[in-house]
Design an enzyme around this catalytic site. Structure first.
Site, PDB file in Angstrom:
ATOM      1  N   LYS A  69      13.410  32.072  74.749  1.00 35.68           N
ATOM      2  CA  LYS A  69      12.766  33.321  75.153  1.00 35.68           C
ATOM      3  C   LYS A  69      12.752  33.498  76.668  1.00 35.68           C
ATOM      4  O   LYS A  69      12.767  34.624  77.172  1.00 35.68           O
ATOM      5  CB  LYS A  69      11.353  33.382  74.578  1.00 35.68           C
ATOM      6  CG  LYS A  69      11.314  33.632  73.073  1.00 35.68           C
ATOM      7  CD  LYS A  69       9.890  33.740  72.575  1.00 35.68           C
ATOM      8  CE  LYS A  69       9.857  34.191  71.119  1.00 35.68           C
ATOM      9  NZ  LYS A  69      10.529  33.298  70.212  1.00 35.68           N
ATOM     10  N   ASN A 122       0.378  37.462  64.066  1.00 35.31           N
ATOM     11  CA  ASN A 122       1.699  37.699  64.671  1.00 35.31           C
ATOM     12  C   ASN A 122       2.844  37.512  63.685  1.00 35.31           C
ATOM     13  O   ASN A 122       3.999  37.377  64.099  1.00 35.31           O
ATOM     14  CB  ASN A 122       1.912  36.786  65.887  1.00 35.31           C
ATOM     15  CG  ASN A 122       0.859  36.996  66.947  1.00 35.31           C
ATOM     16  OD1 ASN A 122       0.593  38.116  67.355  1.00 35.31           O
ATOM     17  ND2 ASN A 122       0.226  35.908  67.378  1.00 35.31           N
ATOM     18  N   GLU A 153      14.176  42.748  69.070  1.00 36.11           N
ATOM     19  CA  GLU A 153      12.834  43.233  68.794  1.00 36.11           C
ATOM     20  C   GLU A 153      12.220  43.867  70.046  1.00 36.11           C
ATOM     21  O   GLU A 153      12.378  43.349  71.152  1.00 36.11           O
ATOM     22  CB  GLU A 153      11.944  42.093  68.281  1.00 36.11           C
ATOM     23  CG  GLU A 153      12.472  41.472  66.995  1.00 36.11           C
ATOM     24  CD  GLU A 153      11.495  40.496  66.376  1.00 36.11           C
ATOM     25  OE1 GLU A 153      10.353  40.385  66.884  1.00 36.11           O
ATOM     26  OE2 GLU A 153      11.859  39.850  65.376  1.00 36.11           O
ATOM     27  N   GLU A 213      12.197  40.016  72.030  1.00 40.34           N
ATOM     28  CA  GLU A 213      13.054  38.851  71.842  1.00 40.34           C
ATOM     29  C   GLU A 213      14.263  39.262  71.016  1.00 40.34           C
ATOM     30  O   GLU A 213      14.292  40.340  70.428  1.00 40.34           O
ATOM     31  CB  GLU A 213      12.304  37.718  71.126  1.00 40.34           C
ATOM     32  CG  GLU A 213      11.855  38.071  69.708  1.00 40.34           C
ATOM     33  CD  GLU A 213      11.021  36.980  69.076  1.00 40.34           C
ATOM     34  OE1 GLU A 213      10.535  36.098  69.803  1.00 40.34           O
ATOM     35  OE2 GLU A 213      10.850  37.010  67.854  1.00 40.34           O
ATOM     36  N   ASN A 221      16.585  37.736  67.876  1.00 34.44           N
ATOM     37  CA  ASN A 221      16.706  36.697  66.858  1.00 34.44           C
ATOM     38  C   ASN A 221      18.163  36.572  66.428  1.00 34.44           C
ATOM     39  O   ASN A 221      18.748  37.529  65.911  1.00 34.44           O
ATOM     40  CB  ASN A 221      15.823  37.022  65.653  1.00 34.44           C
ATOM     41  CG  ASN A 221      14.354  36.805  65.963  1.00 34.44           C
ATOM     42  OD1 ASN A 221      13.941  35.705  66.293  1.00 34.44           O
ATOM     43  ND2 ASN A 221      13.574  37.867  65.893  1.00 34.44           N
ATOM     44  N   PHE A 270      -7.140  37.314  56.344  1.00 31.84           N
ATOM     45  CA  PHE A 270      -5.999  38.118  55.896  1.00 31.84           C
ATOM     46  C   PHE A 270      -4.894  37.260  55.265  1.00 31.84           C
ATOM     47  O   PHE A 270      -3.787  37.737  55.060  1.00 31.84           O
ATOM     48  CB  PHE A 270      -5.411  38.956  57.034  1.00 31.84           C
ATOM     49  CG  PHE A 270      -6.392  39.942  57.609  1.00 31.84           C
ATOM     50  CD1 PHE A 270      -6.849  41.001  56.859  1.00 31.84           C
ATOM     51  CD2 PHE A 270      -6.863  39.797  58.898  1.00 31.84           C
ATOM     52  CE1 PHE A 270      -7.760  41.908  57.378  1.00 31.84           C
ATOM     53  CE2 PHE A 270      -7.772  40.695  59.434  1.00 31.84           C
ATOM     54  CZ  PHE A 270      -8.226  41.762  58.670  1.00 31.84           C
TER      55      PHE A 270
END
Length: 671
Positions: free
Chosen positions: A137, A260, A300, A313, A315, A373
């Protein structure tokens, strides 16, 4: 039968040319649904497949689907699916010509390039330069800046320790995002709003990064509050003359997230206009060309309310949510990756890439959605039935009835995808598919997924990455029944009880003749739901029941096939698909209704009057006990016997499915 269908045509499947030779044998260094997905395309292309597996995955679906399989070690991923030496030995042993990689072991394989060159093994994916550049990254952000791609403000180097993290965070300005340089999938990421959270986030993120990716380097950047998470699918190729062809395959909206990690995705996005879509796509292609990218990948972005977008980023792999892109473009991305790896040019131009219809994907997890969640759940799938009978439904899964969900791997059960000519149609089909999905043996997040897709804010497209905490500030509690829905549930439960009583009176397959036929046609019942007790009167009329609840009569009709896990019921003309999860002799039953499981107790009027004499079991006092909310491994204990602790103080750290969770004291006291 597993793919999206439109008028009996396979929607996503690219045409395969049998004269276009690729590879004879491909090794898949992955597991679960993504391994199964690759195998399906390989079968279509006539490529034999080799699956690797850990000892606990010996009977996994991807192992059964492959032509060959080899065990590469014990359950922990570091000793099996991330064991580079063992995987390279399998390549030699099976003489595989190509390898499809788990993204987490890309970097491990980079050190084996000399072996790749000498033995003629082709990697399905981009070349090493692109993997190194985009897999890191920190480096990818610098490259994005040089390629004139919008980036998030932050520190571009490696953060050395917690003290430096605090200094950098103060310079950037809170809130900040701490993230693993080699990370992905939401692992190794923490949001910090002050110095204390920065220190804690640095500790947990570095530990998760080391555990998941073998690289504990971290970076810090400004946290963009209330953004949308939108990504662009890119497919690129570098030809022999070094002239690169690259396409952007439209966007995916991935804003519904928890911790996330994405939960619901769709394509296209309700938020983007054609101009913003084109600008994002062109920047994504510019970045791909800058690193000479040659495979399918995903760039993204975070997008704010003014449609300003920032690079997040890239992928360098096939993303979990790739099926929605396949649905609206008609491309098989796995097939394109294999073709590109073999050296074939892309067969499409940018003008050929359509947006046909709308696709929605829900990630079905073995998780308890009522805990943060979704905290992981483990167990054996005692019953499992995918909703493939619902039109335009695709299910990508790597499990089957009898499969084990263990603590060692990601708790994903499947990716459930629905397609429609427009968004409303796709969402309606998703609602139906979730109601018809049968999962027993583990907790799952069907209730949360269903509530999200029918919520007015989601239906209107008013979403961001903060959707879940904003809509459910006190945590997810399940579906809140309206008065009409409560009456429907009570009437359905009472009818189900009576249907079962009538069935128990029949003697099938025996000459036994009852002395007198039962003439009973009405029942007075008492139904407990939550804190309420409701009198319910049921009368039978053919195959239907007339049920009186709250002074109102409802007509309930069904085939009453009590052996089926799914029951289609019509209540005053409204069709509902319900599931009876459990029942016992004391009248207690659990029914899945509108996605949420409700616990009821159904008694006759006489039994209900007598039940008040039954003593209730006292609830266990757990205030002095620290009980992990999920199965996992204790990786750190912060106290010892005799220590005094305060409410909220960390006691230990539990690692479950590669995520670390701090367990805290519920009250002040002595250990």
């Amino acid at each position: 039968s597993r793919w999206c269908l439109i008028t009996s045509h396979k929607l996503y499947s690219s045409v395969y040319d049998p004269n276009e030779k690729t590879f004879e044998k491909l090794l898949i260094a992955n597991r679960g649904e993504i391994a199964c997905r690759v195998i399906k395309t390989c079968k279509k292309m006539g490529i034999k497949t080799v699956a690797i597996h850990s000892d606990v995955d010996a009977n996994a679906v991807h192992v059964k689907m492959a032509d060959e399989s080899v065990c590469v070690g014990p359950a922990p991923t570091s000793k099996s699916y991330l064991n580079m030496d063992a995987i390279m030995e399998v390549i030699r042993k099976t003489r595989a010509q190509a390898v499809s990689l788990n993204v987490s072991i890309y970097c491990s394989f980079l050190s084996s390039l000399s072996l790749q060159a000498s033995e003629g093994v082709t990697f399905i994916g981009p070349d090493t330069h692109a993997i190194q550049a985009m897999g890191d990254k920190i480096e990818s952000k610098l490259l994005a800046k040089n390629a004139k791609v919008n980036t998030i403000p932050g520190f571009d180097g490696v953060v050395k320790d917690a003290d430096e993290a605090v200094r950098i965070a103060r310079e950037i300005g809170y809130p900040v995002m701490i993230k693993a340089s080699a990370g992905g999938g939401g692992k190794g990421m923490r949001i910090a709003w002050d110095d204390e959270e920065t220190r804690e986030g640095f500790r947990f993120s570095s530990q998760e990064a080391a555990s998941s990716f073998g690289d504990d380097r971290l970076l810090i950047e400004k946290f963009i509050d209330n953004p949308r998470h939108i990504e662009i699918q890119v497919c690129a190729i570098v030809l022999a003359d070094k002239h690169g062809n690259a396409l952007w395959l439209n966007e995916r909206e991935c804003s519904i997230q928890r911790r996330n990690q994405k939960v619901v995705e769709e394509a296209p996005s309700t938020f983007l206009d054609p101009e913003t879509r084109r600008a994002m796509g062109e920047q994504a292609v510019a970045l791909a060309k800058a690193v000479k990218y040659s495979s399918a990948g995903t760039v993204e972005f975070l997008v704010d309310s003014s449609k300003n977008f920032y690079f997040l980023e890239m992928n360098t792999r096939l993303q979990v949510e790739h099926p929605v892109t396949e649905c609206i473009t008609g491309l098989d991305l796995v097939q394109e990756m294999i073709r590109v790896a073999k050296g074939y040019p892309l067969r499409h131009k940018q003008a050929d890439i359509p947006i046909n219809g709308w696709a929605v994907e829900c990630r079905v997890y073995a998780e308890d959605p009522y805990k943060s969640f979704g905290l992981p759940s483990i167990g054996k799938l005692s019953q499992y039935q995918e909703p493939l009978h619902v039109p335009s439904v695709r299910v990508d899964s790597g499990i089957q009835q009898g499969s084990d969900i263990s603590i060692y791997y990601d708790p994903m059960i499947s990716k459930l995808i629905t397609y429609g000519s427009n968004r409303a149609e796709a969402l309606k089909r998703m609602e139906e598919a979730l109601d018809n999905y049968v999962i027993r043996g583990v907790a799952h997040n069907i209730s949360l997924l269903r509530e999200v897709i029918v919520h007015p804010r989601f239906v209107q497209g008013d979403i961001s990455t903060k959707f879940l905490p904003e809509v459910y500030p006190d945590g997810f509690k399940g579906h809140k029944l309206t008065d009409l829905e409560r009456r429907e549930l009570l009437a359905t439960a009472a009818s189900l009880y009576v249907a079962e009583q009538l069935r128990s009176q029949r003697f099938l397959g025996t000459p036994r003749i009852p002395i007198a036929k039962s003439k009973r046609s009405s029942w007075e019942l008492s139904v407990r739901l939550g804190d309420g007790i409701y009198p319910v009167a049921v009368s039978k009329d053919g195959s239907s029941f007339s049920v009186e609840v709250d002074g109102m009569k409802l007509n309930v009709t069904s085939e009453w096939n009590l052996a089926s896990p799914l029951l289609s019921v019509t209540i005053d003309g409204t069709q509902r698909t319900i599931q009876r999860i459990s029942r016992n002799a004391s009248g207690e039953t659990s029914i899945q209704f509108l996605g949420t499981v409700y616990k009821l107790q159904i008694l006759t009027k006489v039994a209900a009057e007598l039940s008040k004499y039954m003593p209730e079991k006292a609830a266990e006092d757990t205030s002095s006990i620290l009980r992990s909310p999920m199965p996992g491994t204790v990786v750190a204990v912060s106290v010892k016997p005799g220590d005094m602790v305060s409410e909220g103080q960390e006691i230990c750290v539990i690692e479950a499915m590669k995520m670390q969770n701090s367990m805290i004291a519920a009250k002040t006291g002595k250990v």
